[in-house]
Write a protein that holds these residues in place. Structure first.
Motif, short mmCIF file in Angstrom:
data_model
loop_
_atom_site.label_atom_id
_atom_site.label_comp_id
_atom_site.label_asym_id
_atom_site.label_seq_id
_atom_site.Cartn_x
_atom_site.Cartn_y
_atom_site.Cartn_z
N HIS A 40 90.19 119.69 39.55
CA HIS A 40 90.51 121.03 40.06
C HIS A 40 91.77 121.59 39.40
O HIS A 40 91.81 122.75 39.00
N ALA A 44 91.59 124.76 36.83
CA ALA A 44 92.34 125.95 37.25
C ALA A 44 93.33 126.37 36.16
O ALA A 44 93.45 127.55 35.83
N SER A 50 96.68 128.81 37.58
CA SER A 50 97.68 127.88 38.12
C SER A 50 98.73 128.65 38.88
O SER A 50 98.98 129.81 38.57
N LEU A 52 97.51 125.34 41.28
CA LEU A 52 96.52 124.97 42.27
C LEU A 52 97.27 124.69 43.56
O LEU A 52 98.16 123.84 43.59
#
Length: 69
Positions: A40, A44, A50, A52
């Motif tokens: 993830h 991202a 970003s 996350l």
């Protein structure tokens, strides 16, 4: 898995954003975060999304992740 500059594919598997996945697997080996959290965070970041945001303390220590309180 064969490395390439684009997507890898076979008759059974298509990997999108292969470089992000490769970096995620490398991060997984070096961190306490789960593999899914590593994926993830790297996907991202590759998408320019970003940081996350996460409630997971271990995941928040990944580059590109931030702990929500």
């Amino acid at each position: 898995m064969e490395r390439s500059s684009g997507s890898s594919s076979s008759s059974e598997l298509l990997i999108e954003n292969e470089e992000a996945i490769i970096h995620a697997v490398e991060s997984y080996g070096e961190s306490a975060a789960d593999l899914a959290d590593c994926i993830h965070a790297h996907v991202a970041a590759a998408a320019g999304r970003s940081p996350l945001h996460t409630f997971d303390v271990k995941a928040s220590k990944l580059d590109g992740a931030e702990l929500l309180r």
